[in-house]
Design a protein around this motif. Sequence first.
Motif, mmCIF file in Angstrom:
data_model
loop_
_atom_site.group_PDB
_atom_site.id
_atom_site.type_symbol
_atom_site.label_atom_id
_atom_site.label_comp_id
_atom_site.label_asym_id
_atom_site.label_seq_id
_atom_site.Cartn_x
_atom_site.Cartn_y
_atom_site.Cartn_z
ATOM 1 N N ASN A 82 -2.873 -82.043 49.002
ATOM 2 C CA ASN A 82 -2.142 -82.606 47.866
ATOM 3 C C ASN A 82 -2.692 -82.034 46.566
ATOM 4 O O ASN A 82 -3.476 -81.083 46.566
ATOM 5 N N THR A 142 -4.878 -83.262 44.266
ATOM 6 C CA THR A 142 -6.328 -83.356 44.075
ATOM 7 C C THR A 142 -7.048 -83.826 45.336
ATOM 8 O O THR A 142 -8.185 -84.306 45.249
ATOM 9 N N SER A 143 -6.436 -83.699 46.515
ATOM 10 C CA SER A 143 -7.074 -84.183 47.744
ATOM 11 C C SER A 143 -6.647 -83.334 48.935
ATOM 12 O O SER A 143 -5.673 -82.572 48.867
ATOM 13 N N TRP A 179 -5.995 -83.858 53.172
ATOM 14 C CA TRP A 179 -5.780 -84.888 54.188
ATOM 15 C C TRP A 179 -5.882 -84.272 55.585
ATOM 16 O O TRP A 179 -5.194 -83.336 55.923
ATOM 17 N N TRP A 204 -8.750 -75.052 47.073
ATOM 18 C CA TRP A 204 -9.732 -75.619 48.002
ATOM 19 C C TRP A 204 -10.395 -74.510 48.815
ATOM 20 O O TRP A 204 -9.747 -73.569 49.241
ATOM 21 N N MET A 212 -9.395 -88.556 54.278
ATOM 22 C CA MET A 212 -8.939 -88.020 53.001
ATOM 23 C C MET A 212 -10.157 -87.575 52.196
ATOM 24 O O MET A 212 -11.068 -88.354 51.938
ATOM 25 N N CYS A 227 -13.615 -78.019 45.785
ATOM 26 C CA CYS A 227 -12.367 -77.966 45.013
ATOM 27 C C CYS A 227 -12.667 -77.307 43.671
ATOM 28 O O CYS A 227 -13.663 -77.619 43.018
ATOM 29 N N SER A 233 -11.173 -86.287 48.619
ATOM 30 C CA SER A 233 -10.687 -86.168 47.240
ATOM 31 C C SER A 233 -11.635 -85.313 46.420
ATOM 32 O O SER A 233 -12.832 -85.236 46.711
ATOM 33 N N CYS A 234 -11.091 -84.695 45.388
ATOM 34 C CA CYS A 234 -11.927 -83.922 44.456
ATOM 35 C C CYS A 234 -12.528 -84.911 43.464
ATOM 36 O O CYS A 234 -11.809 -85.495 42.631
#
Length: 681
Positions: free
Chosen positions: A195, A197-198, A200, A179, A159, A214, A161-162
Amino acid sequence: MKLAGFMLLLVNSAASINLKYISKRNSVDGCIDWSVDLKTYRVLAGEPLRVKCALFYSYIRTNYSVAQNAKLRLIWYRNKGDSEEPIIFSGHRLSKEGDSIWFRSAEMEDNGFYTCVLRNSTYCMKVSMSLTVEESEEGLCFSSRIRYQESAEITKSKMISCPDIDDYLAPYKQPIMTWYKECQRKEWRSSIIINTTSLWIPEVQEDDGGNYTCELKYGSRVVRRTTELKVTALLTTRPPKVLFPSERQASVIDVQLGMRLVLDCRAFFGYSGDSRPIIYWMKGDKFVEELEGHIRESEVRVVREFLGEKEVELSLIFDAVEETDMGNYTCTVENHIGRGSGSAILQKKDMYRLELVGGLGAIMLILGIFTAIYKCYNVEIMLCYRQHFGSDEADDDNKEYDAYLSYTKVDFESVEREMSEEELFALEILPDVLEKHYGYKLFIPHRDLIPSSTYIEDLARSVEQSRRLIVVLTPEFVARRGWSIFQFEPRLHSMLVTGEIKVIMIECSDLRSVINYQELEDLKHTIRVLSLIKWYGPKSSQLQSKFWKRVRYEMPAKRKESMSRRQVLDSGEQGLFGDLQAVSTVAMTATSASLAPAHVEIPDYNEPGHLQMHHFCRSYEYELPSSAIATLSGRHMYCSLPMTLLNGRLTQNNIGKPKRDIHLSSPFVPLSGPELSSDIW
């Protein structure tokens, strides 16, 4: 009373804080200084940024509102060298909002340390925060100096994440985020899920490594964060392995005293996180640092690396080997799983053994050179040996001829057509060179075989009396199945199969497209002693060419005979074989009472008026029809006439008829008795 209770809460919070590893400096002027917070703020120039006072998030268990109610003031300073200057908030680009300061648009000049101080007349506490502002690198949307770092094991999930965007997310509002990979919009594979803010990745692949950016829309500006994803191998479960010296058996190394020596230790380390490879040399139970000063270790070198797995090398260096340096040296490698080791034993070099090895090496080198020379020039070497030291193969074999020459003869019926290069070679060049230059005695059927009712038997006896069988493979020979007589006649077939006679096949052209070629290939497999020689056209006609050397090599060994001056061709006979020397013409049958003249005229084949038809003439004591024989001094002369003519089978019906062509592409060419006795030899 209320203020005293709040101060007690602050002191207890500061004393019991265990959220982060921090270093507390000595109090200055009664103010508790927590030095620089571990969190570093990173931002690209031109982007907004919020710097929060770390006291309320890591050092005291209260918030800014409670501190205000307790009459505590929050003051901001900017560090300049060893001094701190209060920050004046203009509200245009820099402003104070609660426990934070906001940069509407961070600039390069904003780099540095910012200190927040919480105090009143009796209490003081402060901490500093670091801010780094960088420009985007040319052609990119990020700066490699302020990237976030992540790693992922191959085949596992990850994962991304930003990071650090909570201050820019509006409550109850869906953020607008995009992204990128390597600053480019990307068509993500179907298994990757994005998603809010992420991002996967359910199964990490090798090419998933790279820079992920991001981009969050924040008012009229954008906030960008870049994370570098490093794909690694699976976390190792084994200790490192020593590649050299061997782990199983000590390596023995011969050294010469006084010489410089470099002893390398190579080892393989599986991926074990961010830990560095541990590798070192020892002599017995002593580390290198405890040994003599002329022995030292080099820096650890990474020879190759892939997905975090490394092959490293460490050298043990002897400036000058001494007697006391002999012994066992151990290279040890370690990781968090375990350790491995390999040993090398140093011993003095045996000079006698060195000289022996050097001598053997020189001998092997010389043998290799001689082998290469022999492989390239074996034919020339054998010919030279046979000429000076070899015996004459004809001394004790009771055979009359050196070779029986078999090829397709040109008919008078087709004499008006121009002969091809292959026919010219088979009918003229090959016999002339072998007989007139090299002095071989050939049996040429259409020249030396007397017509009789026992033709096949006579031909078989002639082959038996020959030391070699030369078969000239021309397209016409293959098309007419010129080898048929060697299959049908039992004695001849037996000689080929048993190896009683050595067969020399000369290929004059590419015959794979000629009909009956496959039958010829089958015949080759039945011949026990067979040599194949390729004729490459006019360039093979030169006497110094490889072709003639191969032909002489395959022919019977023959002593070089001296030749008289009258046997040499005069200048008037210079033609295609102007550089050849003539020897006695020996192409005669056993029943002949006379020899052909030694002084033989060789026609100039380059003359445009030449008919390109070779007439082999020979006299016989034999009664033949007078209509087919020319007489010379009371003796009869047979000049390469077709057998059908000599046997009286040429009828008047054939006169004036067009000649019968041979179709090389015909699926079947009948082979009649007359053709067998007159065209194929």
